[in-house]
Design an enzyme around this catalytic site. Sequence first.
Site, mmCIF file in Angstrom:
data_model
loop_
_atom_site.group_PDB
_atom_site.id
_atom_site.type_symbol
_atom_site.label_atom_id
_atom_site.label_comp_id
_atom_site.label_asym_id
_atom_site.label_seq_id
_atom_site.Cartn_x
_atom_site.Cartn_y
_atom_site.Cartn_z
ATOM 1 N N ARG A 121 0.899 -1.335 0.300
ATOM 2 C CA ARG A 121 0.107 -0.140 -0.248
ATOM 3 C C ARG A 121 0.614 1.104 0.230
ATOM 4 O O ARG A 121 0.587 1.970 0.723
ATOM 5 C CB ARG A 121 -0.853 0.259 0.606
ATOM 6 C CG ARG A 121 -1.773 -0.840 1.498
ATOM 7 C CD ARG A 121 -3.527 -0.655 2.551
ATOM 8 N NE ARG A 121 -4.422 -1.809 1.850
ATOM 9 C CZ ARG A 121 -4.749 -2.697 3.030
ATOM 10 N NH1 ARG A 121 -3.264 -2.687 4.008
ATOM 11 N NH2 ARG A 121 -4.937 -3.723 2.413
ATOM 12 N N LYS A 143 2.711 11.387 -11.356
ATOM 13 C CA LYS A 143 1.728 10.762 -12.638
ATOM 14 C C LYS A 143 2.708 9.083 -12.563
ATOM 15 O O LYS A 143 3.903 9.356 -12.844
ATOM 16 C CB LYS A 143 1.724 11.434 -13.350
ATOM 17 C CG LYS A 143 0.913 12.019 -13.703
ATOM 18 C CD LYS A 143 -0.036 12.680 -15.083
ATOM 19 C CE LYS A 143 -0.896 13.817 -14.884
ATOM 20 N NZ LYS A 143 -1.506 13.998 -16.421
ATOM 21 N N GLU A 185 9.150 18.658 -25.074
ATOM 22 C CA GLU A 185 8.718 19.275 -23.791
ATOM 23 C C GLU A 185 9.136 20.890 -22.999
ATOM 24 O O GLU A 185 8.238 21.211 -22.668
ATOM 25 C CB GLU A 185 8.418 18.126 -22.798
ATOM 26 C CG GLU A 185 7.882 17.252 -22.939
ATOM 27 C CD GLU A 185 6.306 16.821 -23.292
ATOM 28 O OE1 GLU A 185 5.949 18.030 -22.048
ATOM 29 O OE2 GLU A 185 6.168 15.666 -23.795
ATOM 30 N N LYS A 229 7.352 22.696 -14.079
ATOM 31 C CA LYS A 229 6.567 21.769 -13.961
ATOM 32 C C LYS A 229 6.339 21.614 -12.126
ATOM 33 O O LYS A 229 4.469 21.889 -11.512
ATOM 34 C CB LYS A 229 7.091 20.687 -14.175
ATOM 35 C CG LYS A 229 6.376 19.069 -13.600
ATOM 36 C CD LYS A 229 5.879 19.057 -14.869
ATOM 37 C CE LYS A 229 5.031 17.584 -14.777
ATOM 38 N NZ LYS A 229 4.616 16.000 -14.917
ATOM 39 N N GLU A 239 -4.454 17.306 -10.811
ATOM 40 C CA GLU A 239 -5.343 17.538 -12.281
ATOM 41 C C GLU A 239 -6.565 17.988 -12.454
ATOM 42 O O GLU A 239 -7.738 17.027 -13.325
ATOM 43 C CB GLU A 239 -4.575 16.850 -13.303
ATOM 44 C CG GLU A 239 -4.976 17.277 -14.820
ATOM 45 C CD GLU A 239 -4.370 16.381 -16.192
ATOM 46 O OE1 GLU A 239 -3.049 16.017 -15.772
ATOM 47 O OE2 GLU A 239 -4.651 16.051 -17.032
ATOM 48 N N ARG A 243 -3.269 22.444 -14.288
ATOM 49 C CA ARG A 243 -2.342 21.371 -14.379
ATOM 50 C C ARG A 243 -2.781 20.316 -16.012
ATOM 51 O O ARG A 243 -1.567 20.038 -16.751
ATOM 52 C CB ARG A 243 -2.299 19.968 -13.107
ATOM 53 C CG ARG A 243 -1.523 18.763 -14.225
ATOM 54 C CD ARG A 243 -0.984 17.691 -12.996
ATOM 55 N NE ARG A 243 0.348 16.885 -13.077
ATOM 56 C CZ ARG A 243 0.672 15.807 -12.695
ATOM 57 N NH1 ARG A 243 0.716 15.515 -11.262
ATOM 58 N NH2 ARG A 243 1.755 15.150 -12.291
ATOM 59 N N ASN A 247 -1.115 19.812 -20.874
ATOM 60 C CA ASN A 247 -0.734 18.553 -21.881
ATOM 61 C C ASN A 247 -1.442 19.904 -23.296
ATOM 62 O O ASN A 247 -1.769 18.881 -24.221
ATOM 63 C CB ASN A 247 -2.552 18.097 -21.812
ATOM 64 C CG ASN A 247 -2.741 17.305 -20.937
ATOM 65 O OD1 ASN A 247 -1.377 16.781 -19.502
ATOM 66 N ND2 ASN A 247 -3.333 17.888 -19.338
ATOM 67 N N HIS A 250 -0.462 17.613 -26.171
ATOM 68 C CA HIS A 250 -0.459 16.616 -26.539
ATOM 69 C C HIS A 250 -2.471 16.117 -27.069
ATOM 70 O O HIS A 250 -1.958 15.298 -27.252
ATOM 71 C CB HIS A 250 -0.754 15.962 -24.338
ATOM 72 C CG HIS A 250 0.719 16.383 -24.562
ATOM 73 N ND1 HIS A 250 1.245 17.456 -24.005
ATOM 74 C CD2 HIS A 250 1.393 15.580 -23.539
ATOM 75 C CE1 HIS A 250 2.404 17.120 -23.979
ATOM 76 N NE2 HIS A 250 2.285 15.738 -23.259
ATOM 77 N N HIS A 254 -1.670 13.368 -29.216
ATOM 78 C CA HIS A 254 -2.008 11.545 -28.907
ATOM 79 C C HIS A 254 -2.624 10.875 -29.772
ATOM 80 O O HIS A 254 -2.193 10.156 -30.332
ATOM 81 C CB HIS A 254 -3.088 11.120 -27.565
ATOM 82 C CG HIS A 254 -1.871 11.597 -26.295
ATOM 83 N ND1 HIS A 254 -2.317 12.726 -24.779
ATOM 84 C CD2 HIS A 254 -0.996 11.219 -25.718
ATOM 85 C CE1 HIS A 254 -1.566 12.286 -23.788
ATOM 86 N NE2 HIS A 254 -0.833 11.729 -24.501
ATOM 87 N N HIS A 267 7.454 10.674 -28.044
ATOM 88 C CA HIS A 267 6.430 10.897 -27.708
ATOM 89 C C HIS A 267 6.594 12.791 -27.954
ATOM 90 O O HIS A 267 5.492 13.248 -28.580
ATOM 91 C CB HIS A 267 6.056 11.493 -26.530
ATOM 92 C CG HIS A 267 5.058 11.947 -25.626
ATOM 93 N ND1 HIS A 267 4.310 11.673 -25.461
ATOM 94 C CD2 HIS A 267 5.999 12.567 -24.809
ATOM 95 C CE1 HIS A 267 3.493 12.591 -24.834
ATOM 96 N NE2 HIS A 267 4.079 13.148 -24.217
HETATM 97 N N1 GLY Z 1 3.046 15.116 -18.075
HETATM 98 C C1 GLY Z 1 2.375 15.665 -17.652
HETATM 99 C C2 GLY Z 1 1.882 16.000 -16.383
HETATM 100 O O1 GLY Z 1 2.763 15.222 -15.176
HETATM 101 O O2 GLY Z 1 0.501 16.250 -15.333
#
Ligand code: GLY
Length: 360
Positions: A121, A143, A185, A229, A239, A243, A247, A250, A254, A267
């Site tokens: 956990r 993430k 990025e 970031k 998010e 946040r 994107n 993206h 994507h 990517h």
């Molecule tokens: N790569 C986008 C984020 O971490 O929210």
Amino acid sequence: MSSLTVNLPQNSYEIAIASGNLSQLGSQMQQLNLGKKVLLISNPEIFNYYGDICLKSLENAGFEVFKHLIPAGETYKHLQSIEKVYDTALANRLERSSTLVALGGGVIGDMTGFAAATWLRGVNFVQVPTSLLAMVDASVGGKTGVNHPRGKNLIGAFYQPKLVLIDPDVLNTLPEREFRAGMAEVIKYGIIWDEDLFTKLEQASNIDSFQTIEQELLATILIRSCQAKADVVSQDEKESGIRAILNYGHTIGHAVESLTNYQEFVHGEAVAIGMVAAGKIAVNMGLWTATEAQRQDALIKKSQLPIEIPSTLKLNDILSTLQSDKKVKAGKVRFVLPTTIGKVIITDKVTEEVILKALY
Ligand code: GLY
């Protein structure tokens, strides 16, 4: 040595950036009271380059260290690989106070984070990113996850590391294509957050190769990108709002990646194509000036990144793929669009007509 903080209500942590940092991994972790056992997770190629220096640093700092290697590549980013990490954790009796260290690019970082979030956990987690993209994006912000056969990163958790340790020297072994992909990025941060970073990139003699980029500029790029970031994640860890500006590029990126079966573009290249398309959408909607969009596109070209959607892709397929993106909210595709260099908005008011016009 630069040190930034990701400020969060509960799990604030440091991003330590310095040349030669790998050999400091053990001593930096020691200061965080992370327990005795460490499981270092990497892929065979990265481990060959940098495994020993990390192991030695951890052992010298008094940690009991185990390793687990996962074959390189996105095709191994699935739950079966995570089960094998659990097996190694079990065999070596890792405890709740133990730490998983990710030594690698985004795939290793995401998988290690997910294993750390779920084993017992939740055990400690440290990121040691080895690609430019992982340094400026994937390793910061918590993430984590793996792919499902039906889609990328559909299984995952927000789980913050205790430390992100960046050593720019490791970029020496990163393929140049991957360096350029990471630069996409970086340009993204210039557009969404940091006009000054954008201008510095414009003024640089070159930004498309680790071998020729000025080291001082590279340090600035790492610090400013991680700061951007960290600023965004600090405001919106999970998010639910701002946040999503991360994107930028993206949405269409994507779709391009997915429709080319993740074979044609890495990517960052898809993000570059997506930023150019988003820029056109913003200009067509009267949100952004054509002059600034051209400056963005010029910077993307300067990084030797692609700017065009492959002509083989059918426009209707792009539109239907946009609808299936996991970032769609209440059936509406959300776009991040620039209004000036350094500022963006999030909108679901982009019509299909405007999208199609930008894709031609
Ligand atoms: N790569 C986008 C984020 O971490 O929210």
